[in-house]
Design an enzyme around this catalytic site. Structure first.
Site, PDB file in Angstrom:
ATOM      1  N   PRO A 112       0.816  -1.212   0.000  1.00  0.00           N
ATOM      2  CA  PRO A 112       0.000   0.000   0.000  1.00  0.00           C
ATOM      3  C   PRO A 112       0.852   1.266   0.000  1.00  0.00           C
ATOM      4  CG  PRO A 112      -0.412  -1.330   1.984  1.00  0.00           C
ATOM      5  CD  PRO A 112       0.584  -2.059   1.164  1.00  0.00           C
ATOM      6  N   ALA A 115       1.916   3.942   3.338  1.00  0.00           N
ATOM      7  CA  ALA A 115       1.375   3.337   4.561  1.00  0.00           C
ATOM      8  C   ALA A 115       2.460   2.964   5.562  1.00  0.00           C
ATOM      9  CB  ALA A 115       0.541   2.115   4.210  1.00  0.00           C
ATOM     10  N   SER A 120       7.301   3.278  -1.799  1.00  0.00           N
ATOM     11  CA  SER A 120       8.059   4.096  -2.735  1.00  0.00           C
ATOM     12  C   SER A 120       9.480   3.573  -2.893  1.00  0.00           C
ATOM     13  CB  SER A 120       8.066   5.562  -2.299  1.00  0.00           C
ATOM     14  OG  SER A 120       8.586   5.688  -1.004  1.00  0.00           O
ATOM     15  N   ALA A 122      10.518   0.548  -2.610  1.00  0.00           N
ATOM     16  CA  ALA A 122      10.507  -0.698  -3.393  1.00  0.00           C
ATOM     17  C   ALA A 122      10.314  -0.398  -4.875  1.00  0.00           C
ATOM     18  CB  ALA A 122       9.403  -1.632  -2.878  1.00  0.00           C
ATOM     19  N   ASP A 164      14.694   3.184   4.273  1.00  0.00           N
ATOM     20  CA  ASP A 164      13.767   2.426   3.419  1.00  0.00           C
ATOM     21  C   ASP A 164      14.472   1.855   2.192  1.00  0.00           C
ATOM     22  OD1 ASP A 164      12.037   3.699   5.181  1.00  0.00           O
ATOM     23  OD2 ASP A 164      10.514   4.064   3.670  1.00  0.00           O
TER      24      ASP A 164
HETATM   25  C1  MEV Z   1       9.666   6.839   6.701  1.00  0.00           C
HETATM   26  O1  MEV Z   1       9.408   5.511   6.233  1.00  0.00           O
HETATM   27  C2  MEV Z   1      10.603   6.793   7.863  1.00  0.00           C
HETATM   28  C3  MEV Z   1      11.082   8.123   8.412  1.00  0.00           C
HETATM   29  O2  MEV Z   1      12.071   7.815   9.391  1.00  0.00           O
HETATM   30  C4  MEV Z   1      11.664   9.010   7.348  1.00  0.00           C
HETATM   31  C5  MEV Z   1      12.962   8.444   6.760  1.00  0.00           C
HETATM   32  O3  MEV Z   1      13.647   7.649   7.424  1.00  0.00           O
HETATM   33  O4  MEV Z   1      13.273   8.826   5.628  1.00  0.00           O
HETATM   34  C6  MEV Z   1       9.958   8.871   9.098  1.00  0.00           C
END
Ligand code: MEV
Length: 327
Positions: A112, A115, A120, A122, A164
């Site tokens: 999703p 979420a 993004s 991936a 990420d």
């Molecule tokens: C976003 O998935 C996670 C945050 O820590 C931002 C980031 O690490 O880029 C909020």
């Protein structure tokens, strides 16, 4: 034609604090984004997406402006989705030294959007891998992770960490800190995800935490404390102590709440899982809405989440040992 896929992820511990150089622990999960790329000779770009948990959309980028996609999703999510693809294509052109290459891009995703489970990152990692392979260039994982990070950094106005993109590219369980990251051995993790059907605005949430941290000593201390919790969590993983990891996830959720990034639906799902006997539960990602992650070997948390008002979907997530890969 080249197809690559990359997994989504959960933060076991450390979101938000990782933006300020604190460590974070993440696990890649077996929900993948799959991107197929075919070079086209006219230099144009066409993006087709069947899912992304939004109605299918197609966008044609020609010499003239892109046509408006006719989809019923918040504009900010749509702009973000197209921004990621644009920037990923730019990275692929740069890596392959083919500034004028055109592409037909098809995205299928089981993750999703917005979420908190890495949609993004991936899409971006898979798109860079597929587009460069289509142009005859094989990038190693480090370079894919780095280029994917640069995409997130550009689209999120400089408010992104490497967490990420590194996790999605490498797979497995990883520790990310500053500009570095590495895989770490971990025991089997009984991950359960609850999804409220919504999405937080990552850029705004990160900016809000930044402002809180600048205004209040308690917020700066909270960010540092999250880093300490992450270090404890890594020791727990090293000892194979999933129970302690759960306890630390509960603490981390409390700290993230203090930073203002939880929400009513995330808290409801966290408590539903805890009441059902989960070893721990917390929001994952930027917060504001989206997903929680719980640790529970039994089916109880998943069942409880399914009956929780505001929870749209609950599922068990397997660890994705492999990061970005062909197909
Ligand atoms: C976003 O998935 C996670 C945050 O820590 C931002 C980031 O690490 O880029 C909020």
């Amino acid at each position: 034609m080249a197809t690559s896929s990359a997994p989504g992820k959960v933060f076991l511990l450390g979101e938000h604090a990782v933006v300020y150089g604190e460590p974070a622990l993440l696990a890649a999960i077996e929900r993948r984004a799959r991107v197929t790329v075919e070079e086209r000779s006219d230099g144009g770009l066409r993006v087709d997406s069947e899912d992304l948990t939004l109605d299918g959309f197609t966008i044609e980028y020609g010499e003239d402006a892109a046509t408006d996609p006719n989809v019923d999703v918040p504009q900010n999510l749509l702009e973000a989705a197209t921004g990621y693809v644009d920037e990923a294509v730019a990275q692929a052109r740069d890596a392959a030294d083919a500034p004028n290459a055109g592409f037909e891009v098809t995205i299928e995703s089981e993750i999703p959007l917005g979420a908190g489970i890495g949609s993004s990152a991936a899409v971006v990692a898979a798109a860079i891998d597929a587009a460069t392979r289509e142009l005859g260039v094989e990038l190693d994982r480090e370079e894919i992770a780095d280029r994917a990070y640069r995409v997130e950094h550009a689209v999120q106005d400089g408010q992104a960490s490497r967490a990420d993109t590194f996790t999605s590219t490498m797979g497995g369980v990883v520790r990310v800190e500053g500009d570095g990251g590495h895989s770490i051995p971990a025991p089997e993790l009984p991950l359960v995800i609850g999804y409220d059907g919504g999405a937080g605005d990552t850029g705004k949430l990160v900016a809000d935490v930044r402002s809180l941290r600048e205004r209040y000593g308690f917020a700066a201390d909270t960010v540092e404390t999250i880093g300490d919790v992450v270090d404890e969590g890594e020791r727990a993983l090293d000892d194979g102590d999933v129970e302690t990891l759960g306890e630390l996830m509960n603490a981390d959720h409390g700290l993230l709440s203090a930073l203002g990034v939880s929400s009513r639906s995330l808290d409801a799902m966290v408590w539903a899982a805890r009441d059902a006997g989960a070893m721990g539960a917390k929001l994952t990602g930027a917060g504001g809405g989206g997903c929680i992650v719980a640790l529970d070997e039994s089916d109880e948390s998943q069942t409880a989440l399914e009956y929780t008002p505001g929870c749209e979907e609950a599922f068990r997530a397997e660890l994705a040992e492999e990061g970005v890969r062909r197909k």
